[in-house]
Design an enzyme around this catalytic site. Structure first.
Site, PDB file in Angstrom:
ATOM      1  N   CYS A  29      20.310 -11.782   0.590  1.00 60.53           N
ATOM      2  CA  CYS A  29      21.968 -11.599   0.840  1.00 60.53           C
ATOM      3  C   CYS A  29      22.388 -12.708   1.599  1.00 60.53           C
ATOM      4  O   CYS A  29      21.574 -13.358   2.389  1.00 60.53           O
ATOM      5  CB  CYS A  29      22.182 -10.382   1.693  1.00 60.53           C
ATOM      6  SG  CYS A  29      21.723  -8.821   0.770  1.00 60.53           S
ATOM      7  N   TYR A 168      15.691  -5.737 -11.025  1.00 65.66           N
ATOM      8  CA  TYR A 168      15.400  -5.470  -9.454  1.00 65.66           C
ATOM      9  C   TYR A 168      14.948  -4.013  -9.131  1.00 65.66           C
ATOM     10  O   TYR A 168      15.845  -3.277  -9.347  1.00 65.66           O
ATOM     11  CB  TYR A 168      16.665  -6.057  -8.660  1.00 65.66           C
ATOM     12  CG  TYR A 168      16.616  -5.693  -7.212  1.00 65.66           C
ATOM     13  CD1 TYR A 168      15.359  -5.615  -6.392  1.00 65.66           C
ATOM     14  CD2 TYR A 168      17.716  -5.787  -6.367  1.00 65.66           C
ATOM     15  CE1 TYR A 168      15.448  -5.587  -5.028  1.00 65.66           C
ATOM     16  CE2 TYR A 168      17.862  -5.670  -5.215  1.00 65.66           C
ATOM     17  CZ  TYR A 168      16.438  -5.481  -4.518  1.00 65.66           C
ATOM     18  OH  TYR A 168      16.609  -5.447  -3.193  1.00 65.66           O
ATOM     19  N   HIS A 171      12.840  -2.099  -3.110  1.00 71.15           N
ATOM     20  CA  HIS A 171      13.796  -1.450  -2.118  1.00 71.15           C
ATOM     21  C   HIS A 171      14.353  -0.167  -2.424  1.00 71.15           C
ATOM     22  O   HIS A 171      15.761   0.210  -1.972  1.00 71.15           O
ATOM     23  CB  HIS A 171      14.830  -2.391  -1.884  1.00 71.15           C
ATOM     24  CG  HIS A 171      14.495  -3.689  -1.041  1.00 71.15           C
ATOM     25  ND1 HIS A 171      14.664  -4.931  -1.804  1.00 71.15           N
ATOM     26  CD2 HIS A 171      13.756  -3.940  -0.225  1.00 71.15           C
ATOM     27  CE1 HIS A 171      13.981  -5.851  -0.813  1.00 71.15           C
ATOM     28  NE2 HIS A 171      13.369  -5.324  -0.162  1.00 71.15           N
ATOM     29  N   ASP A 264      10.517  -4.271   5.222  1.00 73.25           N
ATOM     30  CA  ASP A 264      10.292  -5.342   4.132  1.00 73.25           C
ATOM     31  C   ASP A 264      10.562  -6.745   5.229  1.00 73.25           C
ATOM     32  O   ASP A 264      10.080  -7.669   4.991  1.00 73.25           O
ATOM     33  CB  ASP A 264      11.038  -5.255   3.015  1.00 73.25           C
ATOM     34  CG  ASP A 264      11.055  -6.428   1.865  1.00 73.25           C
ATOM     35  OD1 ASP A 264      10.007  -7.104   1.977  1.00 73.25           O
ATOM     36  OD2 ASP A 264      11.964  -6.596   1.590  1.00 73.25           O
TER      37      ASP A 264
END
Lengths: 696, 696
Positions: A29, A168, A171, A264
Site C-alpha cells: 500500500c 491475490y 491475507h 505478516d
C-alpha cells in the site's frame, strides 16, 4: 560487489517474462493508488532505478463491491485507471524493471462505504476484520461476474503495460475466503473438500490466463499459514499450491490474515528478520515455479543464504524497499554499509492506513519523490553551499539535516552535540525492550556522517548562545529536541498534575528512568497520556526488573498509536504477559507520597497506592537556546549569522519520522525563499478547466 | 403557506449582502472540499434550488499547517482551489442563494500528517482532541503569517464568487484557542485578560475586512459555551461578542468544542430539537448584528417562534438541510408534511469523517447529486413504467423503493407487507430508549406513500412464492429483511455459540426482547458482537425494567460505531448511569443454564453467572422467498414475471442508511441495463492526458 552476493543478481524467468535479478518489490500500500498517478509512478520508478527487478502496485480492486475507500487502493475499474497506472509501467520500464499489478477482491471484509454496494463472500458470515460487515452469500452469478471482472482487469493491466498480473489470495481476501473453511460453508461445489474450496481460485487463475495469454506472468499471493483461524494452514497450503501450480508463474508467499496482518507485516518489536521462513521456507516441495518470500530482510548475506539454500528464488520486500529504494544497487556496488535499513517500526503503515500517504521513519523522501521532487540518492548543490552551517544537536532531526546538507554540497557543516555520543533520544529508546532495531536510525546516519568529508561531528560540547555566535557559521540550525514534562502537564487538563515534580524521589520522567532513577518501593504507576511506545516501553522495562507496574492511560485504549502500526494487540498482550496491570480511560489529577488519584472515564473517583509514578504525559520543546539567539538580532548580525532556524522537536515535539523529515526538508529547501516555511507541493487533484474568477 | 411561517421568508441584510429569507445552511463537512468540485457544487446547488438563502462550504483551511488530510476539507490554498469552488459559487448564484466560505485554522489539534509541518497554537499544550499532537507555540511571525494568509484566503474567496467569508473560531479552533485560557497561557499581549486573549481574533477580523472591503459579508462562528473546559463560557462569550461586534456582519453561534463536538452536533438520542437555545438564545443583548443559530431544527412552527421571539434572525441548519434540501420550499408551498425530517442519527458524520463521502440515513440522494446524477425532488419517468411492480416487504428498503418507483411514474406499484403495519424493524427500533426520532424514517415514507396514487400498500399479507407468482406483477422486488442469529453466529469464530438457541427460555434475540420475551431471573447478559445501537439499546431498555445487566462485547470498545456518530462517550455514560456493567474484549463461547463463558482479550478464561443472554451477534438475511423464486425460472416465466430482484438486508444485512439507499438505487436504475448491479459513477480524479495503451 561481495562475491557472496553475486547470486542475488542472477536473472530469473517467471513464465513469459524475465526478472533481471532476484530483488522483487512485492505489492504494498502507498496511499497513491490511481488517485495520485504521478506520485505512484515516481515512487515505484525510483525503486526501478535503484535496481529492483520488479515493482508492483498496491492492491488493485477491479470491482466496486471490493472498495475500501476512503482508504486508497489502486482502483482499476476503467480506462482512466489504465491511464493513471500507465505512468507507473512506463517508469518501471524506463529503468529496466518489470511492473506488477496486484488485482484483488476483498470479499467479506469490505464495507464498500463509498460505492454503497454489499460485500460479497462465499458464505454470509460477519467479517472478522470489520464485525459490522455482513456480506451477501455469492450467488452463481456473482462468482461468474467477479471472475469475469478479474480477467477483464488483467487484460486492461496487460494493455497498459503490466508484465505481471496477480490473483491475490493472501491475507484472507476472496480467493482465500473460498479456500478456508473458516469463511466457506458452501455446499454447491465451491465448498467442502479442499479441491472444491480451491475451485474458485483455480477457475480465476484459468480465466485470467485465458485473458492475458502469454503476454503476462501470472503471480498468485498466498498466506501459507493464517497463524490463526482466518485462512488455511501449511499442510493445506502445500496441497493447494500443488493443485494450482500449472496455472501460476510465480508464487508470492507470506503468512497471516488481514485481521492479523500484524503477523505478516511483523514489526521488529515482535518479529526477527526472516521470521516468515518458518512457514514459507518449506513450500519448495510443492511447486516447480519460482517463489518470492518476505520477512523484513535487509542483510545481503542473509538474502544470499536464503537463495542459496533453495527456500526462495526471489527476495521480496515491501518495507525494506521503502526505507531504501537503492538497496539492490548498493549491494551491487559493494556499498552495503550505506543501506538505509528498515527499522521495522511500521510507521509506513501508520502513514498509509492512518494518514493516507506513504512515509517512512528512515527515508524522508518516501512518498515525496513526485510531490516535492525529492530523489533519495540525488541532491542538487545548494545555491548557498559556500555558507558555513552549524547544526546544534545530533538527534534524529540534526543528524538527518547534517547528512542532507552534506549531500547538497555545503563546504562546511558542523554538528555540535552536547552529549558524548550522537543520536539524541534514540540512544536510550533503542535500549527499551524490543526496540533495538530502531537504533538503525542512528547507525545509518553515523555511517553517512563519517563518509561526508564536508561534515564534521563534534560531541561533548554544549553550546551557549554566545558559543553559537562565536562559532563562525553563517547559518545556524537549532535541533535541541524536547523533554517530557516533569509536572505532568497533559492534554485533557492543560495543567500540571497536583503534587507532581520530577525533582521528587517518587515522580519520574522517562529520561530519568533511562538514566537509572527508580522509586524507593516495589509499586510503580506508569502514567501515559501520549499513547505511543514510551509509556508501554518504560512499563515493560521496569516490570522486567521486578517492579509491580500499573500502566494507567487517560486514553480509551493503551497505546492507540500502536494500533496504527499494527502493534497494539501484541503490545498489550506482551504487557499482560509481563505482569503489567492496565487501566484505560483514567485521568490522574493528583500525586502524593504513596498514592495517585484522579477519575475514570465516567467521572468516578479513581485512586491507587504506589511507591512512584512515571509521567509520560506531554513533551516540551527545548527551545531556550533558539529563543535566546533570535531575541538578539543585532548580536547575530554582529556575529555574521545570517539566519537561525530550528528543526525537529525543538519546534514542536513530534514522532521521530517527522523530526527526521523536518531535518531533511530544511536542508532541501535551505536555498529557498524562506527555509522556515515548507514549499508547496503538487496535489494531483482534478481541477475544473475554468477561470478562477467569474466574469461579473 | 401557513401565515405563521411567513416571517421565515423575510429578507435579512448581513453587511453588504442580503439573504432572501431566513434559511441559512451553516458550514458543514461533506467529504467533497476542493477534491470533488463537481460534487461540492451539485450538493450545495441543490440546497440553493430548494430555497436556502445561503449555502456554505465546510471548513476551508488556507494554510498547510492546518491540514487534516486524509479527512477532506475545502483546502483553499491557491488558484486551482478557487477554480474548484467557483463551481459552487456559480451553482449557488444560479438559484439565488449567497455562498459562504468557512475559512478556518485548527491550531493545536491538527497533526498535519500529509503536509508534515508542525501544528501551531497559542501555547505548547497537547491537543485535547489528539493527545499525541503537541503544537509549536506561535512566534510573533507565525501570528502575522496566519493572519495574512487568512486575509489572502478571504480575498481569493471573494474573487471566486463568495458572498460571505468566515473567521471561524467555534469548536475550539485557533481563534477560540487564543480566546480560551484553557489553551492560551501567553504573556505577550495575546494572552491574559479577555481583551488580550481576544486580540488575535479581533486582529484577524480586521485584516480580513481590510482584504475584502465591502464586497463580502464577514461572518464569525463562535461556540458561546464550550460545555466543558475547552473554550469559554457564556459570560465571556457575551463580552467578546460585544468587543468584536463592529467587525462582524453575522454571528454564527453554537456550543461545544471539537473534542466534545458531540455537544454541538447533538444526536436525537441525547438532545432535543432546539437544545442549543439554552445557550445561544441569550446573546441578542450583546450584539446589534444578525444571529444564526442551530439545533437540529425541522419544525417550521418552532423556527417561526424562535425568530418571532427574537432569539435569532436566521434559522441555521446543517443536518436538516442534508436530510431535506428542499425544506424551505416545502414550507413556502405549505407542504410541511412532506419535509424529510432529520432523524438526528449523525449517520452523515459517520459517512463524512469515517467513510469520506457524505450520505444520509433519510435522504438517499445526499452526496449522489453529481456522481450518480440524482436530484432529491426530480425523477425521470422510467422507460418501463408500464410494468406492474410488486415490492415484498415494507421495511426501510421496501418503503423507499416503492416511493421512488412511484415518483418515477410507474403505473402500478404494490407494496405487500406481512405485518399489520409498515416500517419493518423500525417499528421496534423506535421503541428503544432515546431512539424515537428514528421513527421519522417510517413517518416520512408513510406520508409519501399515501400521496402517491400509483402506489398501493397492502399490510397483513404474507406472500409465499406462489402468492408472488400469482400476484400479477411483471417486476418483483423482494425486501424481506434479516434477523439476528438465534445461535450466536459471530464474527470472531464464524460458528454458533455452544449451547445457544433462541428457542431456549434463557437465550433471546433482539426481536424476541421487543416482542416481550424475558429471562426467568433478574440477571441478564447482553452480548454484542456487532457494535452499534441494538446491543446497548436492549441493555438500557431492560436495565430500566429492573434487570441487572452485563453488557459484554467482543469488540475493543462498547459500540465502536457510536464513536463514529459522536455518540460513543455519551452512550457509555448513559449505560453507566443506567447501572449497566460493561465488559470489553470478551468473546462468549458457551451458554449453559445460569452461566455464560468465554475468553477475554488476552485469551484468559472469562465467565459470569446469569439468568439469560440476549444475543446481538450477527444478522442473517431472510432470503428464503427470493431463493425459492429464482430457483424456478420457468415458473416465473409462466407467471409473466420478467425480473426478480432483492434489496436491503435481504441481500446482506447492513446499516439502515444503506438499506434505504439500496431501495432507492434499484428504483433509480430499474430501467438500466442490469438493475441488480449498480451503475458506475463519476470519481473526479485527476487523470493523465495520455493514451491508456502505450505504443509498443
Amino acid at each position: 560487489m561481495d562475491p557472496n552476493h553475486e547470486i542475488l543478481f542472477e536473472p530469473v524467468r517467471i513464465g513469459p517474462k524475465t526478472l533481471r535479478n532476484r530483488f522483487y518489490q512485492v505489492p504494498h500500500c502507498s496511499g497513491f493508488g490511481t488517485e495520485k498517478p504521478w506520485t505512484q509512478a515516481a515512487h515505484r520508478g525510483v525503486k526501478a532505478e535503484g535496481g529492483w527487478a520488479a515493482v508492483s502496485t498496491e492492491y488493485a480492486p477491479f470491482s466496486p463491491d471490493s472498495d475500501e475507500a476512503p482508504l486508497i487502493a489502486a482502483r482499476f475499474w476503467d480506462e482512466d485507471d489504465m491511464r493513471a497506472l500507465r505512468l507507473m509501467t512506463d517508469a518501471a520500464h524506463e529503468y529496466g524493471a518489470l511492473a506488477g499489478l496486484e488485482l484483488y477482491h476483498g470479499g467479506a471484509h469490505i464495507a464498500n462505504n463509498q460505492t454503497r454496494v454489499p460485500a460479497v463472500a462465499p458464505s454470509q458470515l460477519a467479517s472478522d476484520l470489520e464485525a459490522h460487515v455482513v456480506p451477501k452469500e455469492m450467488e452463481a452469478g456473482d462468482i461468474e461476474r467477479v471472475q469475469r471482472l478479474w480477467a477483464e482487469g488483467a487484460v486492461r493491466g496487460r494493455d497498459c503495460g503490466f508484465d505481471i498480473v496477480y490473483v491475490y489470495g493472501a491475507h484472507a481476501y476472496l480467493p482465500m475466503q473460498f479456500l478456508s473453511p473458516f469463511y466457506n460453508k458452501r455446499t454447491d461445489g465451491y465448498g467442502g473438500a479442499l479441491k472444491d474450496r480451491a475451485r474458485f481460485w483455480l477457475e480465476t487463475l484459468e480465466v485470467v490466463r485465458d485473458g492475458v495469454g502469454a503476454d503476462c506472468a501470472i503471480a498468485s499471493r498466498i498466506a501459507v499459514d493464517a497463524l490463526g483461524p482466518a485462512g488455511i494452514h501449511l499442510d493445506e497450503a502445500l496441497e493447494f499450491i500443488h493443485l494450482a501450480d500449472d496455472l501460476v508463474d510465480l508464487w508470492d508467499v507470506n503468512v497471516g490474515s488481514i485481521a492479523f496482518w500484524s503477523k505478516d507485516s511483523g514489526t521488529s518489536r515482535y518479529f526477527e528478520e526472516g521470521y516468515q521462513l518458518e512457514w514459507t521456507g518449506g513450500i519448495r516441495e510443492a511447486t516447480a515455479k519460482p517463489i518470492v518470500g518476505v520477512g523484513r530482510l535487509t542483510t545481503p548475506d542473509r538474502m544470499a543464504s536464503i537463495v542459496r539454500g533453495g527456500a526462495w528464488d526471489l527476495i521480496g520486500a515491501a518495507r525494506p524497499s521503502i526505507a531504501d529504494p537503492f538497496l539492490p544497487q548498493k549491494i551491487a556496488e559493494g556499498r552495503t554499509d550505506e543501506i538505509r535499513e528498515c527499522t521495522g517500526s511500521n510507521v509506513c503503515i501508520m502513514k498509509v492506513d492512518g494518514f493516507g500517504h506513504l512515509g517512512c521513519i528512515q527515508n524522508a523522501t518516501a512518498g515525496e519523490e513526485h510531490r516535492r521532487g525529492w530523489h533519495p540518492e540525488r541532491f542538487s548543490v545548494a545555491s548557498n553551499a559556500g555558507k558555513g552551517v552549524l547544526v546544534v544537536g545530533a538527534g534524529p532531526a540534526g543528524m538527518e539535516c547534517a547528512v542532507t546538507l552534506g549531500r547538497r554540497g555545503f563546504e562546511a557543516v558542523h554538528v555540535v552535540e552536547a552529549s558524548s555520543e550522537i543520536g539524541g533520544r534514540m540512544r536510550w529508546i533503542r535500549r527499551l525492550p524490543t526496540l533495538g532495531d530502531w537504533g538503525r536510525i542512528v547507525d545509518h546516519r553515523r555511517v553517512m556522517l563519517s563518509k561526508l568529508r564536508n561534515v564534521e561531528v563534534v560531541t561533548g560540547r554544549r553550546l551557549s548562545a554566545e558559543g553559537v555566535r562565536d562559532y563562525g557559521a553563517q547559518i545556524v540550525i537549532v535541533a535541541t529536541g524536547s523533554h517530557w514534562s516533569g509536572e505532568g502537564v497533559q492534554s485533557s487538563t492543560h495543567e500540571p498534575i497536583d503534587g507532581a515534580s520530577a525533582s521528587l524521589p517518587y515522580v519520574l520522567v522517562p529520561e530519568q528512568v533511562m538514566g537509572g532513577k527508580r522509586p524507593a518501593g516495589p509499586r510503580v504507576v506508569v502514567y501515559d497520556a501520549e499513547g505511543y511506545f514510551v509509556g508501554p516501553g518504560i512499563a515493560e522495562l521496569i516490570a522486567k526488573e521486578g517492579f509491580a507496574v500499573d500502566l494507567v492511560t487517560s486514553l480509551d485504549v493503551v497505546s492507540p498509536i500502536s494500533d496504527l502500526t499494527l502493534e497494539g494487540p501484541m503490545l498489550r498482550q506482551h504487557l499482560h504477559g509481563a505482569g503489567v496491570t492496565m487501566h484505560r480511560g483514567v485521568t490522574i489529577l493528583a500525586i502524593e507520597p504513596g498514592r495517585v488519584s484522579g477519575e475514570d472515564e465516567f467521572g468516578e473517583p479513581w485512586a491507587t497506592d504506589t511507591d512512584g509514578v512515571v509521567l509520560v504525559t506531554q513533551q516540551v520543546s527545548d527551545d531556550a537556546l533558539y529563543r535566546e539567539l533570535v531575541a538578539d538580532r543585532s548580536a547575530l548580525e554582529a556575529a555574521g549569522i545570517e539566519a537561525v532556524y530550528r528543526i525537529g522537536d525543538c519546534v514542536a515535539p513530534r514522532m521521530i519520522s517527522e523530526a527526521i523529515f523536518d531535518g531533511h526538508r530544511i536542508a532541501r529547501e535551505i536555498d529557498g525563499p524562506d527555509p522556515a516555511v515548507a514549499l508547496a507541493f503538487d496535489r494531483e487533484r482534478h481541477v475544473p478547466d475554468i477561470d478562477p474568477v467569474p466574469t461579473r
